[in-house]
Design a protein around this motif. Structure first.
Motif, PDB file in Angstrom:
ATOM      1  N   LEU A   1     -10.498   0.810  -0.929  1.00 19.65           N
ATOM      2  CA  LEU A   1     -10.777  -0.519  -0.387  1.00 19.65           C
ATOM      3  C   LEU A   1     -11.001  -1.583  -1.458  1.00 19.65           C
ATOM      4  CD1 LEU A   1     -10.972  -1.904   2.321  1.00 19.65           C
ATOM      5  CD2 LEU A   1     -13.435  -1.475   2.330  1.00 19.65           C
ATOM      6  N   PRO A   2     -11.694  -1.296  -2.574  1.00 25.09           N
ATOM      7  CA  PRO A   2     -11.822  -2.335  -3.611  1.00 25.09           C
ATOM      8  C   PRO A   2     -10.477  -2.851  -4.116  1.00 25.09           C
ATOM      9  CG  PRO A   2     -13.390  -0.575  -4.011  1.00 25.09           C
ATOM     10  CD  PRO A   2     -12.491  -0.102  -2.903  1.00 25.09           C
ATOM     11  N   GLY A   3      -9.522  -1.952  -4.276  1.00 27.55           N
ATOM     12  CA  GLY A   3      -8.190  -2.381  -4.699  1.00 27.55           C
ATOM     13  C   GLY A   3      -7.490  -3.199  -3.640  1.00 27.55           C
ATOM     14  N   VAL A   4      -7.688  -2.843  -2.375  1.00 24.61           N
ATOM     15  CA  VAL A   4      -7.089  -3.601  -1.276  1.00 24.61           C
ATOM     16  C   VAL A   4      -7.669  -5.009  -1.223  1.00 24.61           C
ATOM     17  CG1 VAL A   4      -6.806  -3.727   1.228  1.00 24.61           C
ATOM     18  CG2 VAL A   4      -6.603  -1.519   0.059  1.00 24.61           C
ATOM     19  N   ILE A   5      -9.001  -5.101  -1.360  1.00 25.98           N
ATOM     20  CA  ILE A   5      -9.642  -6.417  -1.350  1.00 25.98           C
ATOM     21  C   ILE A   5      -9.175  -7.253  -2.535  1.00 25.98           C
ATOM     22  CG2 ILE A   5     -11.851  -7.619  -1.468  1.00 25.98           C
ATOM     23  CD1 ILE A   5     -11.246  -6.205   1.178  1.00 25.98           C
ATOM     24  N   ALA A   6      -9.051  -6.622  -3.696  1.00 28.34           N
ATOM     25  CA  ALA A   6      -8.546  -7.343  -4.863  1.00 28.34           C
ATOM     26  C   ALA A   6      -7.128  -7.850  -4.605  1.00 28.34           C
ATOM     27  CB  ALA A   6      -8.567  -6.433  -6.087  1.00 28.34           C
ATOM     28  N   ALA A   7      -6.294  -7.027  -3.985  1.00 30.68           N
ATOM     29  CA  ALA A   7      -4.929  -7.449  -3.668  1.00 30.68           C
ATOM     30  C   ALA A   7      -4.932  -8.609  -2.683  1.00 30.68           C
ATOM     31  CB  ALA A   7      -4.142  -6.271  -3.096  1.00 30.68           C
ATOM     32  N   VAL A   8      -5.817  -8.538  -1.680  1.00 27.72           N
ATOM     33  CA  VAL A   8      -5.909  -9.619  -0.691  1.00 27.72           C
ATOM     34  C   VAL A   8      -6.271 -10.937  -1.366  1.00 27.72           C
ATOM     35  CG1 VAL A   8      -7.276 -10.481   1.245  1.00 27.72           C
ATOM     36  CG2 VAL A   8      -6.435  -8.126   1.269  1.00 27.72           C
ATOM     37  N   LEU A   9      -7.262 -10.895  -2.232  1.00 26.71           N
ATOM     38  CA  LEU A   9      -7.692 -12.128  -2.905  1.00 26.71           C
ATOM     39  C   LEU A   9      -6.627 -12.639  -3.866  1.00 26.71           C
ATOM     40  CD1 LEU A   9     -11.426 -11.238  -3.660  1.00 26.71           C
ATOM     41  CD2 LEU A   9     -10.522 -12.652  -1.813  1.00 26.71           C
ATOM     42  N   ILE A  10      -5.987 -11.720  -4.589  1.00 23.86           N
ATOM     43  CA  ILE A  10      -4.967 -12.115  -5.559  1.00 23.86           C
ATOM     44  C   ILE A  10      -3.779 -12.782  -4.871  1.00 23.86           C
ATOM     45  CG2 ILE A  10      -3.238 -11.199  -7.170  1.00 23.86           C
ATOM     46  CD1 ILE A  10      -5.319  -9.142  -8.031  1.00 23.86           C
ATOM     47  N   VAL A  11      -3.464 -12.340  -3.660  1.00 26.82           N
ATOM     48  CA  VAL A  11      -2.330 -12.918  -2.936  1.00 26.82           C
ATOM     49  C   VAL A  11      -2.742 -14.160  -2.155  1.00 26.82           C
ATOM     50  CG1 VAL A  11      -0.611 -12.509  -1.133  1.00 26.82           C
ATOM     51  CG2 VAL A  11      -1.142 -10.702  -2.784  1.00 26.82           C
ATOM     52  N   PHE A  12      -3.870 -14.092  -1.455  1.00 24.83           N
ATOM     53  CA  PHE A  12      -4.255 -15.169  -0.555  1.00 24.83           C
ATOM     54  C   PHE A  12      -4.573 -16.464  -1.297  1.00 24.83           C
ATOM     55  CE2 PHE A  12      -7.544 -17.524   1.796  1.00 24.83           C
ATOM     56  CZ  PHE A  12      -6.858 -17.767   2.974  1.00 24.83           C
ATOM     57  N   ILE A  13      -5.363 -16.361  -2.352  1.00 25.74           N
ATOM     58  CA  ILE A  13      -5.839 -17.577  -3.029  1.00 25.74           C
ATOM     59  C   ILE A  13      -4.693 -18.407  -3.599  1.00 25.74           C
ATOM     60  CG2 ILE A  13      -7.195 -18.422  -4.979  1.00 25.74           C
ATOM     61  CD1 ILE A  13      -9.172 -16.148  -4.441  1.00 25.74           C
TER      62      ILE A  13
ATOM     63  N   ARG B   1     -10.570   8.449   6.394  1.00 24.16           N
ATOM     64  CA  ARG B   1     -12.003   8.649   6.177  1.00 24.16           C
ATOM     65  C   ARG B   1     -12.372   8.804   4.702  1.00 24.16           C
ATOM     66  NH1 ARG B   1     -14.509  12.860  10.407  1.00 24.16           N
ATOM     67  NH2 ARG B   1     -16.379  11.946   9.461  1.00 24.16           N
ATOM     68  N   VAL B   2     -11.385   9.095   3.857  1.00 21.98           N
ATOM     69  CA  VAL B   2     -11.671   9.305   2.434  1.00 21.98           C
ATOM     70  C   VAL B   2     -10.835   8.370   1.562  1.00 21.98           C
ATOM     71  CG1 VAL B   2     -11.747  10.955   0.536  1.00 21.98           C
ATOM     72  CG2 VAL B   2     -12.268  11.716   2.870  1.00 21.98           C
ATOM     73  N   THR B   3      -9.507   8.492   1.664  1.00 20.22           N
ATOM     74  CA  THR B   3      -8.627   7.742   0.762  1.00 20.22           C
ATOM     75  C   THR B   3      -8.753   6.237   0.939  1.00 20.22           C
ATOM     76  OG1 THR B   3      -7.043   9.585   0.847  1.00 20.22           O
ATOM     77  CG2 THR B   3      -6.258   7.484  -0.035  1.00 20.22           C
ATOM     78  N   LEU B   4      -8.601   5.766   2.171  1.00 15.72           N
ATOM     79  CA  LEU B   4      -8.626   4.322   2.409  1.00 15.72           C
ATOM     80  C   LEU B   4      -9.964   3.679   2.058  1.00 15.72           C
ATOM     81  CD1 LEU B   4      -7.068   1.880   3.354  1.00 15.72           C
ATOM     82  CD2 LEU B   4      -7.748   2.399   5.712  1.00 15.72           C
ATOM     83  N   PRO B   5     -11.115   4.268   2.440  1.00 18.73           N
ATOM     84  CA  PRO B   5     -12.392   3.656   2.028  1.00 18.73           C
ATOM     85  C   PRO B   5     -12.560   3.591   0.514  1.00 18.73           C
ATOM     86  CG  PRO B   5     -12.751   5.175   3.849  1.00 18.73           C
ATOM     87  CD  PRO B   5     -11.336   5.369   3.413  1.00 18.73           C
TER      88      PRO B   5
ATOM     89  N   PHE C   1       0.817  -1.214   0.000  1.00 19.79           N
ATOM     90  CA  PHE C   1       0.000   0.000   0.000  1.00 19.79           C
ATOM     91  C   PHE C   1       0.856   1.272   0.000  1.00 19.79           C
ATOM     92  CE2 PHE C   1      -2.887   3.256   1.213  1.00 19.79           C
ATOM     93  CZ  PHE C   1      -4.137   2.841   0.783  1.00 19.79           C
ATOM     94  N   PRO C   2       1.875   1.398   0.853  1.00 22.98           N
ATOM     95  CA  PRO C   2       2.694   2.625   0.793  1.00 22.98           C
ATOM     96  C   PRO C   2       3.356   2.837  -0.559  1.00 22.98           C
ATOM     97  CG  PRO C   2       3.104   1.435   2.826  1.00 22.98           C
ATOM     98  CD  PRO C   2       2.290   0.524   1.957  1.00 22.98           C
ATOM     99  N   VAL C   3       3.799   1.740  -1.180  1.00 25.55           N
ATOM    100  CA  VAL C   3       4.429   1.873  -2.496  1.00 25.55           C
ATOM    101  C   VAL C   3       3.420   2.372  -3.521  1.00 25.55           C
ATOM    102  CG1 VAL C   3       5.614   0.646  -4.351  1.00 25.55           C
ATOM    103  CG2 VAL C   3       6.107   0.068  -1.965  1.00 25.55           C
ATOM    104  N   ALA C   4       2.239   1.747  -3.541  1.00 28.93           N
ATOM    105  CA  ALA C   4       1.201   2.163  -4.480  1.00 28.93           C
ATOM    106  C   ALA C   4       0.753   3.596  -4.201  1.00 28.93           C
ATOM    107  CB  ALA C   4       0.008   1.210  -4.381  1.00 28.93           C
ATOM    108  N   TYR C   5       0.650   3.955  -2.934  1.00 29.41           N
ATOM    109  CA  TYR C   5       0.239   5.309  -2.554  1.00 29.41           C
ATOM    110  C   TYR C   5       1.276   6.334  -3.020  1.00 29.41           C
ATOM    111  CZ  TYR C   5      -1.423   9.168   0.362  1.00 29.41           C
ATOM    112  OH  TYR C   5      -1.898  10.387   0.806  1.00 29.41           O
ATOM    113  N   TYR C   6       2.536   6.019  -2.824  1.00 29.96           N
ATOM    114  CA  TYR C   6       3.585   6.949  -3.235  1.00 29.96           C
ATOM    115  C   TYR C   6       3.573   7.151  -4.749  1.00 29.96           C
ATOM    116  CZ  TYR C   6       8.213   8.909  -4.058  1.00 29.96           C
ATOM    117  OH  TYR C   6       9.243   9.707  -4.472  1.00 29.96           O
ATOM    118  N   VAL C   7       3.472   6.062  -5.488  1.00 27.78           N
ATOM    119  CA  VAL C   7       3.477   6.171  -6.949  1.00 27.78           C
ATOM    120  C   VAL C   7       2.259   6.951  -7.426  1.00 27.78           C
ATOM    121  CG1 VAL C   7       3.395   4.875  -9.110  1.00 27.78           C
ATOM    122  CG2 VAL C   7       4.777   4.040  -7.209  1.00 27.78           C
ATOM    123  N   SER C   8       1.110   6.739  -6.809  1.00 27.18           N
ATOM    124  CA  SER C   8      -0.118   7.390  -7.257  1.00 27.18           C
ATOM    125  C   SER C   8      -0.167   8.868  -6.899  1.00 27.18           C
ATOM    126  CB  SER C   8      -1.328   6.668  -6.655  1.00 27.18           C
ATOM    127  OG  SER C   8      -2.531   7.288  -7.056  1.00 27.18           O
TER     128      SER C   8
END
Length: 276
Positions: A198-210, A191-195, A76-83
């Motif tokens: 969240l779809p990208g975070v969930i996608a990352a979780v599924l892509i890694v976990f499965i 309150r704004v950025t993280l919510p 997340f910090p890497v993606a946040y910095y690049v974005s």
């Protein structure tokens, strides 16, 4: 119908039929080279009652969960910095650099981690050379921690990219409005950025976990007896133990467990999104 028929047949041939064959095998039994095709639930009963299978499956979920948590927290910090902090004309370069690990073989990266974590590896040699330790550390390799570290490095790009895409879609005016209304940078993030990300975070979780639940190469190379996962047990039943039906049963149980966890995660995320 004519247009969707070819991909549908392709999907059935490469996905549905193999999964159906595995499911069918799980209801059979095998005695060395002889397969008894009499339908039975004996394999599932054994998986449910044998502590070994429960322990290995539980360890696999814990390791995969740890890999997912560590990978997403670092990604997340890497993606946040690049974005948010990289100039638009240089973002493509950063994304290009992030994908560099894919240029080398997955197996080669695992061997490199073995070289680094080994008893006489890079890390132990460096720590011994500068006098921090007197003897090489033995807990770096051939355990669950080595599996978590190696998998986290291997799947980091898979987590960075979906989070980056989600962050790029955030309307920057919403962040400015939040600051204009008196929110700090800290509260704006939570309150704004993280919510919104969240779809990208969930996608990352599924892509890694499965996929990490079913990984067997990494545990086989760096896990040792303490890092054995369910995929290693499945491979052993299909291979040396010569018990394909039990291997198929373990595969079905692992897939069902991961599916339930993934669906539960998606459901919780949607509930939280609806609550907001």
């Amino acid at each position: 119908m004519v247009l969707i028929a070819p991909p549908l047949i392709y999907a059935l041939a490469l996905l549905a039929l193999p999964l159906g064959a595995v499911l069918l095998f799980s209801f059979w039994t095998q005695d060395y080279l002889t397969i008894d095709r009499t339908p039975t639930l004996a394999n599932y009963v054994e998986v449910a009652t044998d502590p070994l299978y429960r322990t290995i499956l539980g360890r696999s979920l814990v390791i995969s969960g740890s890999v997912t948590l560590l990978t997403v927290l670092l990604a997340f910090p890497v993606a946040y910095y690049v974005s948010f902090h990289v100039r638009p004309d240089r973002k493509s370069l950063w994304l290009f650099l992030i994908t560099i690990p894919f240029w080398t073989s997955y197996l080669l990266r695992i061997f490199l981690w073995k070289v680094m974590l080994g008893y006489n590896g890079v890390i132990n040699s460096a720590l011994t050379g500068i006098g921090i330790i007197d003897e090489p550390l033995t807990f770096l390799l051939y355990n669950a921690n080595a599996v978590v570290l190696t998998l986290s490095h291997a799947f980091a790009p898979f987590a960075i990219l979906p989070i980056f895409v989600a962050l790029e879609k955030i309307d920057r005016s919403l962040l400015e409005a939040s600051r204009d209304l008196g929110e700090t940078a800290f509260t704006t993030f939570f309150r704004v950025t993280l919510p919104l990300a969240l779809p990208g975070v969930i996608a990352a979780v599924l892509i890694v976990f499965i996929p990490t639940v079913g990984d067997y190469v990494t545990p086989a190379q760096v896990g040792g007896s303490q890092g054995t996962m369910i995929a290693n047990l499945i491979q052993a039943h299909f291979g040396g133990l010569n018990d394909a039906p039990m291997g198929a049963t373990l595969s079905i149980v692992a897939m069902a467990t991961v599916t339930v966890i993934a669906l539960a995660l998606v459901w919780i995320t949607r509930r939280l999104g609806g609550a907001r």
